[in-house]
Structure formats: structure tokens, C-alpha cells
Scaffold this motif. Structure first.
Motif, PDB file in Angstrom:
ATOM      1  N   TYR A  40       0.847  -1.199   0.000  1.00 48.78           N
ATOM      2  CA  TYR A  40       0.000   0.000   0.000  1.00 48.78           C
ATOM      3  C   TYR A  40       0.881   1.247   0.000  1.00 48.78           C
ATOM      4  O   TYR A  40       1.996   1.234   0.536  1.00 48.78           O
ATOM      5  CB  TYR A  40      -0.894   0.029   1.250  1.00 48.78           C
ATOM      6  CG  TYR A  40      -1.790  -1.165   1.398  1.00 48.78           C
ATOM      7  CD1 TYR A  40      -3.079  -1.171   0.863  1.00 48.78           C
ATOM      8  CD2 TYR A  40      -1.346  -2.305   2.076  1.00 48.78           C
ATOM      9  CE1 TYR A  40      -3.901  -2.280   1.007  1.00 48.78           C
ATOM     10  CE2 TYR A  40      -2.159  -3.420   2.210  1.00 48.78           C
ATOM     11  CZ  TYR A  40      -3.441  -3.397   1.681  1.00 48.78           C
ATOM     12  OH  TYR A  40      -4.255  -4.498   1.806  1.00 48.78           O
ATOM     13  N   LYS A 339      -8.305   1.472   1.261  1.00 48.23           N
ATOM     14  CA  LYS A 339      -7.372   0.346   1.377  1.00 48.23           C
ATOM     15  C   LYS A 339      -7.539  -0.599   0.193  1.00 48.23           C
ATOM     16  O   LYS A 339      -6.552  -1.102  -0.365  1.00 48.23           O
ATOM     17  CB  LYS A 339      -7.622  -0.400   2.693  1.00 48.23           C
ATOM     18  CG  LYS A 339      -6.683  -1.578   2.927  1.00 48.23           C
ATOM     19  CD  LYS A 339      -7.022  -2.277   4.240  1.00 48.23           C
ATOM     20  CE  LYS A 339      -6.196  -3.546   4.418  1.00 48.23           C
ATOM     21  NZ  LYS A 339      -6.583  -4.301   5.628  1.00 48.23           N
ATOM     22  N   TRP A 344      -3.163   3.398   2.271  1.00 48.21           N
ATOM     23  CA  TRP A 344      -3.248   3.133   3.710  1.00 48.21           C
ATOM     24  C   TRP A 344      -3.424   4.455   4.439  1.00 48.21           C
ATOM     25  O   TRP A 344      -2.515   5.265   4.517  1.00 48.21           O
ATOM     26  CB  TRP A 344      -1.993   2.425   4.205  1.00 48.21           C
ATOM     27  CG  TRP A 344      -2.138   1.848   5.579  1.00 48.21           C
ATOM     28  CD1 TRP A 344      -2.032   2.525   6.755  1.00 48.21           C
ATOM     29  CD2 TRP A 344      -2.417   0.486   5.926  1.00 48.21           C
ATOM     30  NE1 TRP A 344      -2.220   1.668   7.825  1.00 48.21           N
ATOM     31  CE2 TRP A 344      -2.461   0.411   7.337  1.00 48.21           C
ATOM     32  CE3 TRP A 344      -2.628  -0.669   5.188  1.00 48.21           C
ATOM     33  CZ2 TRP A 344      -2.700  -0.785   8.016  1.00 48.21           C
ATOM     34  CZ3 TRP A 344      -2.857  -1.858   5.858  1.00 48.21           C
ATOM     35  CH2 TRP A 344      -2.904  -1.910   7.257  1.00 48.21           C
TER      36      TRP A 344
END
Length: 391
Positions: A40, A339, A344
Motif C-alpha cells: 500500500y 485500502k 493506507w
């Protein structure tokens, strides 16, 4: 056997969308993080200057470990204080233009410990900004001092409180950059009021140091405060400086008092010398690589410009930008949807922020790029826009 209230309290947290849990990360610092094998783009880190993976810091850590080992193995007043700790304290004092400084293991410990130590008498009055960090609130209200809170950045209300106070010793407590809104405190105005009312001023500059000031000295330098023995500055190392720990900068008399009376300092194991060595390397980078501050400022402006006008954000003057979602449920929904799109972010909910002001906390670092910013803004426009329409 367990405490009778635990189960009901946890259940209440869950029903109110306030339950917290940890996420184990395979890799957690820098621009990218990895969770359960998935990568992420990280917009929740306080690594503002992007130094956490810098080779100079890593090399300094390794040299420190080879020379001093992994632990200081003692408090600073026993055998935990080395020449490297002394060098770091002197570097910080010179950098912040303060007479002296004192190292602490964490910013929370520094804040709560110092306010607890200075608030030993009922004749002392503390005046805290309404949005002060939990560590400041704990330190103040767990002391014997008479503690009051004024509206956020409301210099007029503070001045009235001070005028009506009969306390022998007064301490104004505020932050340089507020960690959830990203706005900068009126530190200059607070300093003027402090001098006028013969009060002391304590500035928690955890999110200002490294980011503000010509060489990253923080809000006190940026706002050109008139220095004096009344001024106390707390800085942390675990954010822009990318190591661990904190320091209090102030008068020689204050530091001497804390060494002798502050329980958080006296009874805590000193930070490892290797960490102190890495922090020295970090500060030197911070002082010279001005482009890092310039980049996060430019990226922060770009992010704001890419958001739809319908999306409300905090009045931020830093690289911390709160994107309001309204309810706690909305915040959690948006966090999960982003997400799924590879970003994130952390949903911030009460009691960290006021009820009804839950948000996504976006932190922008020097390691991000224009593409990261534009894609995040576009996804927030899509996810939050739909969420607000449907709710």
C-alpha cells in the motif's frame, strides 16, 4: 478472574464504531508498507521528511551498536549517559537556540513527566489549549496544579484567564502544530501574552520540528519568538527526525531541576546510544536538506487543490491534512474502501477528535510524488463523495 467492566466496555466500543485494533505489518515505514503480503502507499506515517530509510541514519545506528551495544542498560543518572547523549543534547540546544536540553525516551513521557514535575504545588496554574495532546492533559491534571483549558488558539480568552488568576506560578501549554488538524498554533501571540502576564510558555513541537523553520527548528523559530527563561520547547525524534525519543529545551535552571526531580527522567532507562547517534545524523540532514520541507509543502498544496470543493478538510498549514467524514461509521467505511484501492490511511475517531468530527488523517511526506497525491485525491473524491451522498 478479570475486571467486571472489561467485557461491557469492549462491547460498547464495537457498537459505537470506536473499537481499535492493531494491524501487524511486514514493512511499515517509508512511502510503502506491506500488510499480509499486500503493498500500500502509506499516507499514515509521521515520517514527514522521508528520513526513516536514509542510509546515513542506518549507518549511524550500526556504528552506534558496534561501539555501545543495543541498550544503554541503565538510567541516565546511573550508567546510561554517554558522550554521544551529551553531544546530542548540545547539538539540539544549539539548533533550537536554547541554553540547555534534556533527553527523554518518548514525547509522551517528556510531556507528562515535565508537567507532573512542575505542578507540585496548588499555587501553580496551568492553562492548556483545548486541543492539547493527551500526554499534556495527563501531566497537567494528574499534578497538583490548578489546570484550566482555553478555546483552541483563543488568545483573548487565555489573556482573561491569566488576568483573573491568583496563582503564584503560571504555565501556558500549547502545541506548535496540532496533530489531528494540522493547523499551526499562534505561538507568537501566546508568547506575547506569557510575557505580559509573567507566565511561562510550554510548546509541544512534536509535529513542528523538522518541518517548520529555516533549518527545521520548529514553530518557535518560524514565528521569531522573543526568547527567555520562560520558554520551554518539547521536540520528538520519532516523527520528522525518524528515530526515537524526545528532548526538552529550556533554561539551565529548569533542566537541572528536571534532572533532580522528574521521575520520568530519573527512573527511565536512557535511550540507546546508537539511537542518539542516529538522531545526530538525522538533525544534520534536517538542517541542510531544505528541499525536503519545500517538497512536502508543495505536495500538500497539490493535494488540497485536487480535492472536490464539496469535501471539507481541516484548516491545515502543514503536511497533516484532516479530511472530514462526519460519522465514525463513514470514517471506517472510507478507510476500508481506500485500502481496497491501495492506499493506507487511518480513520481518526473519538475520543481523539470530537464526536461528529471523525476524519481521515492524511500525512504527506517528502517520499511521496505528484502521482501518489493525485491518485489519492481522486480516490477520496470518489469514495467519500459517494459515501456522503448515500448517508
Amino acid at each position: 478472574m478479570t475486571f467486571s467492566f472489561i467485557q461491557s466496555q469492549i462491547a460498547h466500543q464495537k457498537t459505537q464504531n470506536l473499537y481499535r485494533s492493531r494491524k501487524e505489518l511486514d514493512k511499515g515505514t517509508g512511502r510503502l508498507l506491506i500488510h499480509q503480503g499486500e503493498q500500500y502507499i502509506n499516507f499514515s506515517s509521521n515520517d514527514y521528511l522521508g528520513l526513516s530509510q536514509h542510509d546515513d541514519l542506518k549507518s549511524a545506528y550500526i556504528r552506534g551498536i558496534n561501539q555501545f551495544g543495543c541498550s544503554s542498560s541503565s538510567s541516565s543518572l546511573v550508567t546510561g549517559y554517554t558522550k554521544v547523549h551529551q553531544e546530542l543534547e548540545e547539538l539540539i540546544a544549539d539548533w533550537l537556540e536554547a541554553p540547555k536540553c534534556l533527553l527523554f525516551s518518548t514525547g509522551f513521557s517528556a510531556n507528562s513527566g515535565v508537567l507532573s514535575t512542575l505542578g507540585q504545588n496548588k499555587s501553580t496554574g496551568y492553562f492548556l489549549d483545548k486541543l492539547s495532546h493527551a500526554s499534556l492533559i495527563d501531566g497537567a491534571f494528574n499534578s497538583k496544579a490548578l489546570s484550566r483549558r482555553f478555546k483552541h488558539n483563543d488568545i483573548s480568552q487565555l489573556s482573561n484567564m491569566l488576568s483573573n488568576s491568583n496563582c503564584e506560578d503560571k504555565l501556558i501549554v500549547a502545541e506548535g502544530v496540532y496533530s489531528m488538524d494540522g493547523d499551526v498554533g499562534d505561538v507568537s501571540g501566546l508568547n506575547d501574552v506569557a510575557i505580559k502576564h509573567q507566565a511561562n510558555l510550554y510548546i509541544d513541537d512534536a509535529h513542528g520540528v523538522g518541518v517548520l523553520g529555516s533549518t527545521g527548528q520548529g514553530t518557535i523559530a518560524q514565528q521569531n519568538l522573543k526568547k527567555g527563561s520562560h520558554l520551554i520547547q518539547m521536540i520528538t525524534f520519532g516523527k520528522a527526525l525518524a528515530t526515537q525519543g524526545a528532548a526538552i529545551a529550556g533554561s539551565e535552571e529548569l533542566i537541572d531541576y528536571l534532572v533532580n526531580r522528574c521521575r520520568d527522567y530519573i527512573y527511565s532507562t536512557a535511550m540507546p546510544a546508537a539511537n542518539a547517534m542516529a538522531t545526530i545524523a538525522s538533525i544534520k540532514l534536517c538542517q541542510t536538506e531544505h528541499w525536503r520541507r519545500e517538497k512536502i509543502s508543495a505536495l500538500s498544496q497539490l493535494f488540497k487543490s485536487k480535492l472536490d470543493a464539496s469535501i471539507e478538510i481541516t484548516d491545515s498549514q502543514s503536511s497533516i491534512i484532516g479530511v472530514f467524514t462526519g460519522s465514525e461509521e463513514n470514517a471506517l467505511y472510507c478507510q476500508e474502501q481506500l485500502k481496497n484501492r491501495g492506499f493506507w490511511l487511518t480513520a481518526i475517531r473519538p475520543p481523539t477528535v470530537e464526536k461528529g468530527k471523525s476524519r481521515l488523517r492524511v500525512t504527506i511526506t517528502a517520499n511521496h510524488n505528484d502521482k501518489d497525491i493525485s491518485e489519492l485525491a481522486n480516490c477520496i473524491n470518489e469514495v467519500l463523495g459517494k459515501c456522503l451522498q448515500n448517508k
